[in-house]
Design a protein around this motif. Structure first.
Motif, mmCIF file in Angstrom:
data_model
loop_
_atom_site.group_PDB
_atom_site.id
_atom_site.type_symbol
_atom_site.label_atom_id
_atom_site.label_comp_id
_atom_site.label_asym_id
_atom_site.label_seq_id
_atom_site.Cartn_x
_atom_site.Cartn_y
_atom_site.Cartn_z
ATOM 1 N N TYR A 163 0.873 -1.330 -0.229
ATOM 2 C CA TYR A 163 0.069 -0.042 0.004
ATOM 3 C C TYR A 163 1.079 1.200 -0.062
ATOM 4 O O TYR A 163 2.075 1.248 0.652
ATOM 5 C CB TYR A 163 -0.958 0.018 1.195
ATOM 6 C CG TYR A 163 -1.855 -1.032 1.231
ATOM 7 C CD1 TYR A 163 -2.956 -0.957 0.379
ATOM 8 C CD2 TYR A 163 -1.839 -1.965 2.173
ATOM 9 C CE1 TYR A 163 -4.078 -1.727 0.048
ATOM 10 C CE2 TYR A 163 -3.144 -3.129 1.942
ATOM 11 C CZ TYR A 163 -4.142 -2.803 1.103
ATOM 12 O OH TYR A 163 -5.214 -3.694 1.053
ATOM 13 N N LYS A 185 -5.341 0.657 -4.339
ATOM 14 C CA LYS A 185 -4.247 1.219 -3.568
ATOM 15 C C LYS A 185 -2.974 0.729 -3.241
ATOM 16 O O LYS A 185 -1.993 1.247 -2.777
ATOM 17 C CB LYS A 185 -5.008 1.261 -2.276
ATOM 18 C CG LYS A 185 -6.401 2.068 -2.019
ATOM 19 C CD LYS A 185 -6.043 3.418 -1.949
ATOM 20 C CE LYS A 185 -7.514 3.810 -1.694
ATOM 21 N NZ LYS A 185 -7.712 5.418 -1.846
ATOM 22 N N LEU A 186 -2.755 -0.429 -4.071
ATOM 23 C CA LEU A 186 -1.452 -1.186 -4.165
ATOM 24 C C LEU A 186 -0.477 -0.264 -5.233
ATOM 25 O O LEU A 186 -0.774 -0.112 -6.187
ATOM 26 C CB LEU A 186 -1.721 -2.484 -4.544
ATOM 27 C CG LEU A 186 -2.114 -3.402 -3.439
ATOM 28 C CD1 LEU A 186 -2.186 -4.933 -3.836
ATOM 29 C CD2 LEU A 186 -1.405 -3.462 -2.076
ATOM 30 N N LEU A 230 -2.961 2.187 5.632
ATOM 31 C CA LEU A 230 -3.455 0.802 5.009
ATOM 32 C C LEU A 230 -2.060 -0.140 5.325
ATOM 33 O O LEU A 230 -2.323 -1.185 5.372
ATOM 34 C CB LEU A 230 -3.614 1.187 3.642
ATOM 35 C CG LEU A 230 -4.662 1.727 3.320
ATOM 36 C CD1 LEU A 230 -5.182 1.997 1.762
ATOM 37 C CD2 LEU A 230 -6.230 0.959 3.904
#
Length: 180
Positions: free
Chosen positions: A117, A134-135, A122
């Motif tokens: 993340y 979101k990676l 996160l």
């Protein structure tokens, strides 16, 4: 001795989002005329526990190959999420570049890939379901692992060094190879 030597592999667009393409600029030297094309494969290792999750992201034929230095960009789509175990989406995995001549692999270059993340909150408190959007994917470009294999380049039943047994060495890229 290999008729094809990898001189440089540059990882492009790195780091990048998980969904973005993989892009490698590959520079290699051909030391003698090749009658047929080289086959390049890009493989994403989906899980360290089982090869059933490995995905061939792309396979291309490159040729005809002139003697001398050659360069091309090898790109492929990100892996298909539905084929990957959720538990293995985060953290470290591997992407492999493999080159074959006459269906015989003569070099495999492996790169560690860290999927994490970008948001610190996160990272510290990951949600139960991975938020793939979101990676960020970061290929550790400066630490490739290279495995070389002697093959029969001329189709005469022996490797070029006249050795009937396949020799496998695992070592860092040659000193003259600039990996970026």
């Amino acid at each position: 001795m290999s008729l094809v030597n990898i001189l440089n592999i540059q990882v492009l667009d790195n780091p990048t989002g998980f969904h973005n393409e993989f892009k490698f600029e590959i520079t290699f030297e051909c030391n003698a005329e090749l009658k047929d094309d080289l086959e390049w494969k890009m493989i994403y290792v989906g899980s360290a526990e089982s090869p059933q999750y490995d995905q061939v992201l792309d396979s291309i034929m490159v040729g005809p190959i002139p003697v001398g230095v050659n360069k091309f960009i090898f790109s492929a789509d990100a892996p298909k999420l539905e084929l990957l175990p959720q538990r293995d989406l985060l953290e470290v995995t591997v992407v492999l570049l493999s080159c074959l001549y006459h269906d015989k692999e003569f070099v495999r270059i492996g790169y560690y890939v860290n999927n994490e993340y970008t948001d610190e909150e996160l990272r510290e408190n990951p949600p139960p379901q991975v938020l793939v959007d979101k990676l960020q994917r970061n290929i550790l470009a400066d630490k490739p692992k290279v495995t070389r294999y002697n093959i029969d380049w001329y189709g005469q039943g022996q490797t070029q060094d006249q050795n009937n047994e396949q020799e496998t060495t695992q070592q860092p890229m040659d000193q003259d190879m600039m990996v970026q």
